[in-house]
Design a protein around this motif. Structure first.
Motif, PDB file in Angstrom:
ATOM      1  N   ARG A 329      37.875  52.797  50.477  1.00 33.32           N
ATOM      2  CA  ARG A 329      37.380  53.638  49.372  1.00 33.32           C
ATOM      3  C   ARG A 329      38.312  53.557  48.172  1.00 33.32           C
ATOM      4  O   ARG A 329      37.860  53.427  47.026  1.00 33.32           O
ATOM      5  N   HIS A 330      39.612  53.600  48.412  1.00 31.30           N
ATOM      6  CA  HIS A 330      40.558  53.557  47.301  1.00 31.30           C
ATOM      7  C   HIS A 330      40.593  52.187  46.626  1.00 31.30           C
ATOM      8  O   HIS A 330      40.980  52.090  45.452  1.00 31.30           O
ATOM      9  N   ASP A 331      40.203  51.151  47.339  1.00 27.57           N
ATOM     10  CA  ASP A 331      40.201  49.800  46.778  1.00 27.57           C
ATOM     11  C   ASP A 331      38.884  49.457  46.073  1.00 27.57           C
ATOM     12  O   ASP A 331      38.662  48.300  45.707  1.00 27.57           O
ATOM     13  N   MET A 332      38.021  50.457  45.870  1.00 23.74           N
ATOM     14  CA  MET A 332      36.683  50.160  45.355  1.00 23.74           C
ATOM     15  C   MET A 332      36.693  49.508  43.981  1.00 23.74           C
ATOM     16  O   MET A 332      35.835  48.674  43.683  1.00 23.74           O
ATOM     17  N   TYR A 333      37.625  49.869  43.124  1.00 24.21           N
ATOM     18  CA  TYR A 333      37.661  49.250  41.791  1.00 24.21           C
ATOM     19  C   TYR A 333      37.821  47.735  41.921  1.00 24.21           C
ATOM     20  O   TYR A 333      37.050  46.958  41.332  1.00 24.21           O
ATOM     21  N   TRP A 334      38.811  47.321  42.703  1.00 27.24           N
ATOM     22  CA  TRP A 334      39.069  45.886  42.865  1.00 27.24           C
ATOM     23  C   TRP A 334      37.950  45.216  43.652  1.00 27.24           C
ATOM     24  O   TRP A 334      37.553  44.083  43.345  1.00 27.24           O
ATOM     25  N   ALA A 335      37.427  45.928  44.645  1.00 24.12           N
ATOM     26  CA  ALA A 335      36.323  45.367  45.423  1.00 24.12           C
ATOM     27  C   ALA A 335      35.099  45.137  44.553  1.00 24.12           C
ATOM     28  O   ALA A 335      34.431  44.094  44.640  1.00 24.12           O
ATOM     29  N   THR A 336      34.800  46.094  43.695  1.00 24.98           N
ATOM     30  CA  THR A 336      33.605  45.992  42.854  1.00 24.98           C
ATOM     31  C   THR A 336      33.724  44.850  41.865  1.00 24.98           C
ATOM     32  O   THR A 336      32.732  44.156  41.580  1.00 24.98           O
ATOM     33  N   LEU A 337      34.918  44.607  41.334  1.00 24.84           N
ATOM     34  CA  LEU A 337      35.095  43.499  40.397  1.00 24.84           C
ATOM     35  C   LEU A 337      34.722  42.162  41.039  1.00 24.84           C
ATOM     36  O   LEU A 337      34.283  41.233  40.341  1.00 24.84           O
ATOM     37  N   GLN A 338      34.889  42.069  42.369  1.00 29.87           N
ATOM     38  CA  GLN A 338      34.561  40.810  43.041  1.00 29.87           C
ATOM     39  C   GLN A 338      33.055  40.564  43.128  1.00 29.87           C
ATOM     40  O   GLN A 338      32.623  39.444  43.436  1.00 29.87           O
ATOM     41  N   LEU A 339      32.254  41.586  42.860  1.00 34.06           N
ATOM     42  CA  LEU A 339      30.807  41.373  42.842  1.00 34.06           C
ATOM     43  C   LEU A 339      30.383  40.466  41.701  1.00 34.06           C
ATOM     44  O   LEU A 339      29.336  39.812  41.769  1.00 34.06           O
ATOM     45  N   ARG A 340      31.201  40.439  40.651  1.00 39.50           N
ATOM     46  CA  ARG A 340      30.863  39.619  39.488  1.00 39.50           C
ATOM     47  C   ARG A 340      32.146  39.075  38.876  1.00 39.50           C
ATOM     48  O   ARG A 340      32.652  39.620  37.900  1.00 39.50           O
ATOM     49  N   PRO A 341      32.702  38.036  39.457  1.00 37.66           N
ATOM     50  CA  PRO A 341      33.969  37.503  38.962  1.00 37.66           C
ATOM     51  C   PRO A 341      33.906  37.167  37.476  1.00 37.66           C
ATOM     52  O   PRO A 341      32.922  36.597  36.985  1.00 37.66           O
ATOM     53  N   GLY A 342      34.949  37.542  36.773  1.00 39.63           N
ATOM     54  CA  GLY A 342      35.017  37.289  35.340  1.00 39.63           C
ATOM     55  C   GLY A 342      34.504  38.419  34.488  1.00 39.63           C
ATOM     56  O   GLY A 342      34.751  38.449  33.270  1.00 39.63           O
ATOM     57  N   ALA A 343      33.782  39.347  35.085  1.00 40.25           N
ATOM     58  CA  ALA A 343      33.258  40.482  34.325  1.00 40.25           C
ATOM     59  C   ALA A 343      34.349  41.529  34.137  1.00 40.25           C
ATOM     60  O   ALA A 343      35.281  41.632  34.936  1.00 40.25           O
ATOM     61  N   ARG A 344      34.214  42.324  33.092  1.00 41.09           N
ATOM     62  CA  ARG A 344      35.108  43.455  32.856  1.00 41.09           C
ATOM     63  C   ARG A 344      34.500  44.684  33.509  1.00 41.09           C
ATOM     64  O   ARG A 344      33.306  44.935  33.387  1.00 41.09           O
ATOM     65  N   GLY A 345      35.316  45.452  34.203  1.00 41.92           N
ATOM     66  CA  GLY A 345      34.833  46.675  34.825  1.00 41.92           C
ATOM     67  C   GLY A 345      35.059  47.862  33.910  1.00 41.92           C
ATOM     68  O   GLY A 345      36.194  48.193  33.589  1.00 41.92           O
ATOM     69  N   ILE A 346      33.987  48.492  33.464  1.00 41.62           N
ATOM     70  CA  ILE A 346      34.064  49.658  32.584  1.00 41.62           C
ATOM     71  C   ILE A 346      33.711  50.891  33.401  1.00 41.62           C
ATOM     72  O   ILE A 346      32.564  51.084  33.794  1.00 41.62           O
ATOM     73  N   SER A 347      34.720  51.725  33.669  1.00 37.18           N
ATOM     74  CA  SER A 347      34.515  52.884  34.520  1.00 37.18           C
ATOM     75  C   SER A 347      34.234  54.119  33.688  1.00 37.18           C
ATOM     76  O   SER A 347      34.939  54.398  32.713  1.00 37.18           O
ATOM     77  N   THR A 348      33.197  54.856  34.074  1.00 36.34           N
ATOM     78  CA  THR A 348      32.913  56.130  33.435  1.00 36.34           C
ATOM     79  C   THR A 348      32.574  57.143  34.519  1.00 36.34           C
ATOM     80  O   THR A 348      32.150  56.764  35.618  1.00 36.34           O
TER      81      THR A 348
END
Length: 467
Positions: A329-348
């Motif tokens: 659960r705590h690694d979700m930010y990094w895990a989610t970025l792997q769904l779309r390599p190269g994309a920027r993750g914008i958290s709100t």
């Protein structure tokens, strides 16, 4: 990249202040580009706005010296913890001096009998819990990132345990802070309650460094529970999972954590953390108490989950298995970025009354799909707070425009539901446009407080309020 507004620069004042600070702090004053870039760093799409120098104080008196020098020359001062904030809190839109508090990292006192402790602002939550564990105590606020406790107080952080233990505002007894004129104040004593004067402690908590720089924190502690049980359960839809959460809270089940992962988030967790969870909406829970009570709580939740189509319920008291689930659960930010390599993750993030949670989460999923966005959702849903991490190709004008539209729409939706544009990220620069929408004329009184306490607007200017 989103351009953040600039503020007028006091070039002569900045140059003079840096010269005086260099004499005072020597090698603990840095003006190199790499250090300055780190201290203007933002973990969002807001552009990096660098300070002109970074100073590393080691005591409250040194922080006060920095503020007095900057106040004398009307130079901005921006407090910096670990840089994990998400809304441009540590940017320097008018330049100035970044005050890095990482060298103020001592646990000053632990009062085990009173269940409290006193720490400097650079202590991280993980450091504190490591320090406390041999005394049978822990500090429960867990925002995921290993943030500094000063930063957590300044942004009114919360996290996965908030449903049971509250947020930072519920777990801070007193603060020491340096105000805009360089004076040092204490907001309260260690007593568990007080009716003495204005509640300056709560005023400074969540002020994001705009009213004072926190230099010491007195925190409530908790006893480590006799037993801890974690559970997981899959659901046919986000709506079903959210409704199970609502009924769990309404039944008064004292869950310590209850976290939602939507289908995309579960898929990301499986790939990143080497899990094999069903890729449908998932609830992760944790129960604290006696051995008998955690079993009873888990069984009550299982009964509720069954009513909403929950499947694959599994509970464990194994420390290794629990840690594996919560680390995922705590690694979700990094895990989610792997769904779309190269994309920027914008958290709100937004937070709504729990009765509107299912409606809000479902609407967010539908809106993201309508705009062609990949926007996985996770949430501290026991208190109505959830996060969407929008994965954006920053080279696509259409996609970035759609992402901005989505974030704006989601903030407006939460406000329309009697919710808030931010449950825990804070306002910073990124959410300033929504604060007036949410609170209206109340922001005029916030501005009056800011003017009274910081008439020259040197403390983290350009955050929360315009200017």
């Amino acid at each position: 990249m989103t351009e953040a507004p600039l503020l007028p620069r006091n070039e002569d004042g900045i140059e003079t202040a840096i010269g005086v600070l260099r004499q005072r702090f020597g090698e603990r004053l840095h003006t190199g580009a790499s250090v300055r870039e780190q201290h203007g760093h933002t973990t969002t799409w807001i552009e990096n706005q660098l300070p002109d120098a970074v100073v590393f104080p080691q005591s409250t008196d040194e922080v006060a010296d920095v503020v007095r020098i900057c106040a004398a020359h009307k130079v901005p001062v921006i407090a910096f913890g670990t840089g994990t904030s998400l809304e441009g809190h540590v940017n320097a839109p008018g330049g100035g001096i970044s005050v890095d508090l990482s060298q103020m990292g001592k646990v000053l006192a632990v009062h085990a009998q009173d269940l409290d402790c006193v720490v400097q602002p650079g202590v991280t939550r993980a450091d504190l819990n490591t320090h406390l564990r041999d005394q049978g105590l822990f500090f429960p606020i867990d925002p995921g990132a290993n943030a500094s406790l000063g930063g957590m107080a300044a942004t009114r952080a919360s996290g996965t345990n908030a449903v049971r233990y509250g947020t930072m505002k519920d777990n801070v007894l007193a603060l020491e802070a340096v105000m805009a004129d360089g004076r040092v104040i204490r907001t309260a004593q260690r007593a568990r309650k007080s009716s003495a004067g204005y509640d300056l402690t709560r005023l400074l908590i969540g002020s994001e460094g705009t009213l004072g720089i926190i230099t010491e924190i007195t925190l409530r502690l908790q006893g480590i529970p006799e037993a801890i049980s974690s559970a997981r359960c899959s659901f046919p839809s986000v709506d079903a999972a959210c409704r199970a959460v609502m009924m769990t809270i309404q039944y008064g089940v004292p869950v310590a954590r209850i976290e939602l992962l939507d289908e995309q988030s579960v898929r990301a967790a499986n790939a990143y953390s080497k899990l094999s969870l069903p890729e449908t909406p998932l609830l992760l829970l944790e129960f604290h108490g006696s051995e008998a009570s955690v079993l009873e709580q888990a069984e009550t939740f299982r009964t509720i989950a069954d009513e909403f189509g929950g499947t694959g319920f599994a509970a464990t008291t194994s420390t290794e298995e629990r840690n594996q689930l919560w680390q995922a659960r705590h690694d979700m930010y990094w895990a989610t970025l792997q769904l779309r390599p190269g994309a920027r993750g914008i958290s709100t993030d937004v937070c709504v009354p729990i009765s509107r949670l299912a409606e809000c989460v479902t609407a967010a999923q539908d809106k993201a799909a309508e705009l062609g966005l990949m926007a996985p959702i996770v949430g501290h849903v026991g208190d109505g707070n959830f996060h969407s991490l929008v994965l954006v190709d920053m080279d696509s004008e259409t996609e970035t425009a759609n992402a901005r539209q989505f974030v704006s729409w989601l903030n407006d939706l939460a406000i329309s539901m009697d919710g808030t544009c931010t449950g825990e990220h804070g306002i910073g620069q990124g959410k300033r446009p929504y604060l007036v929408k949410e609170l209206g004329a109340a922001t005029d009184y916030m501005a009056a407080i800011k003017q009274a306490l910081d008439p020259d607007n040197i403390l983290n200017p350009g955050k929360i309020l315009p200017g």
